[in-house]
Design an enzyme around this catalytic site. Sequence first.
Site, PDB file in Angstrom:
ATOM      1  N   LYS A 116      49.005  42.770  41.704  1.00 15.03           N
ATOM      2  CA  LYS A 116      48.637  41.844  42.788  1.00 15.03           C
ATOM      3  C   LYS A 116      48.776  40.422  42.253  1.00 15.03           C
ATOM      4  CE  LYS A 116      45.101  44.940  44.668  1.00 15.03           C
ATOM      5  NZ  LYS A 116      43.652  45.114  44.858  1.00 15.03           N
ATOM      6  N   HIS A 162      30.556  43.456  46.329  1.00 12.47           N
ATOM      7  CA  HIS A 162      30.609  43.879  44.917  1.00 12.47           C
ATOM      8  C   HIS A 162      29.222  43.772  44.288  1.00 12.47           C
ATOM      9  CE1 HIS A 162      35.012  42.292  44.964  1.00 12.47           C
ATOM     10  NE2 HIS A 162      35.079  43.605  44.909  1.00 12.47           N
ATOM     11  N   ARG A 197      33.572  51.628  51.257  1.00 12.96           N
ATOM     12  CA  ARG A 197      32.984  50.892  52.390  1.00 12.96           C
ATOM     13  C   ARG A 197      33.101  51.674  53.672  1.00 12.96           C
ATOM     14  NH1 ARG A 197      36.759  45.965  50.877  1.00 12.96           N
ATOM     15  NH2 ARG A 197      38.007  47.856  50.677  1.00 12.96           N
ATOM     16  N   SER A 211      37.734  41.068  49.200  1.00 13.48           N
ATOM     17  CA  SER A 211      38.195  39.810  48.592  1.00 13.48           C
ATOM     18  C   SER A 211      39.401  39.277  49.373  1.00 13.48           C
ATOM     19  CB  SER A 211      38.606  40.051  47.135  1.00 13.48           C
ATOM     20  OG  SER A 211      37.515  40.513  46.396  1.00 13.48           O
TER      21      SER A 211
HETATM   22  O1  PNS Z   1      39.741  46.233  43.063  1.00 16.32           O
HETATM   23  P1  PNS Z   1      41.007  47.027  43.001  1.00 16.32           P
HETATM   24  O2  PNS Z   1      42.186  46.100  42.895  1.00 16.32           O
HETATM   25  O3  PNS Z   1      41.125  48.007  44.137  1.00 16.32           O
HETATM   26  O4  PNS Z   1      40.946  47.887  41.631  1.00 16.32           O
HETATM   27  C1  PNS Z   1      41.962  48.780  41.286  1.00 16.32           C
HETATM   28  C2  PNS Z   1      41.802  49.263  39.834  1.00 16.32           C
HETATM   29  C3  PNS Z   1      41.739  48.089  38.870  1.00 16.32           C
HETATM   30  C4  PNS Z   1      40.533  50.087  39.705  1.00 16.32           C
HETATM   31  C5  PNS Z   1      43.010  50.187  39.507  1.00 16.32           C
HETATM   32  O5  PNS Z   1      44.189  49.535  39.868  1.00 16.32           O
HETATM   33  C6  PNS Z   1      43.098  50.572  38.029  1.00 16.32           C
HETATM   34  O6  PNS Z   1      42.267  51.288  37.527  1.00 16.32           O
HETATM   35  N1  PNS Z   1      44.145  50.071  37.343  1.00 16.32           N
HETATM   36  C7  PNS Z   1      44.345  50.281  35.920  1.00 16.32           C
HETATM   37  C8  PNS Z   1      45.624  51.053  35.650  1.00 16.32           C
HETATM   38  C9  PNS Z   1      45.390  52.527  35.827  1.00 16.32           C
HETATM   39  O7  PNS Z   1      44.593  53.149  35.155  1.00 16.32           O
HETATM   40  N2  PNS Z   1      46.119  53.122  36.803  1.00 16.32           N
HETATM   41  C10 PNS Z   1      45.979  54.508  37.178  1.00 16.32           C
HETATM   42  C11 PNS Z   1      44.782  54.657  38.116  1.00 16.32           C
HETATM   43  S1  PNS Z   1      44.751  56.231  38.828  1.00 16.32           S
END
Ligand code: PNS
Length: 164
Positions: free
Chosen positions: A43, A19, A92, A130
């Site tokens: 999660k 990150h 990645r 993570s």
């Molecule tokens: O690090 P992660 O857990 O892969 O991040 C995922 C994240 C936080 C980017 C994604 O879950 C998100 O944007 N969630 C917010 C809710 C939302 O907007 N959902 C629709 C996304 S298409």
Amino acid sequence: MNTVKAIYPGSFDPVTNGHLDLIARGSKIFDHLVVAILRNSSKNPLFSVEERVDMLTEALAGFENVSVATFDGLLVDFVREQHAQAVVRGIRAISDYEYELQMALMNRRLAPDLETIFLMPDGKYSFVSSRLVKEVFTLGGSIEGLVPQFVIDRLKVRVPTNGH
Ligand code: PNS
């Protein structure tokens, strides 16, 4: 002069050197980068949102144009609220691409003016996540060099292990 603000959203549970590598790259491209921790994640996080804010704040102390925030609900709404123009996500390996493309295109449908920009971390972090960091640490393996030392210190307090 036009300035470009970008949001780098994620769980950051905990922040990894992958990150941080990505944030360093993003900070060179954008005028301002906001690292945004999702609050209402489905999660089951190990660290509270406040702990994750603290860890990111400590890790990002050296970056003048990077800040840490949290958000609830739709990412596109937070991006609008912040008057940002772009979302940054890391890729990645090709396996990340499918999920990331799906999210980027859903976000584009919700907010056509918003661009998602994919950045690649250094190859030496291509296997770091993570989830794996927590798993390896919990099972007594070394995560030296994969996360900042203060993350290891916090994990030592938080996770009962056999090997540490
Ligand atoms: O690090 P992660 O857990 O892969 O991040 C995922 C994240 C936080 C980017 C994604 O879950 C998100 O944007 N969630 C917010 C809710 C939302 O907007 N959902 C629709 C996304 S298409």
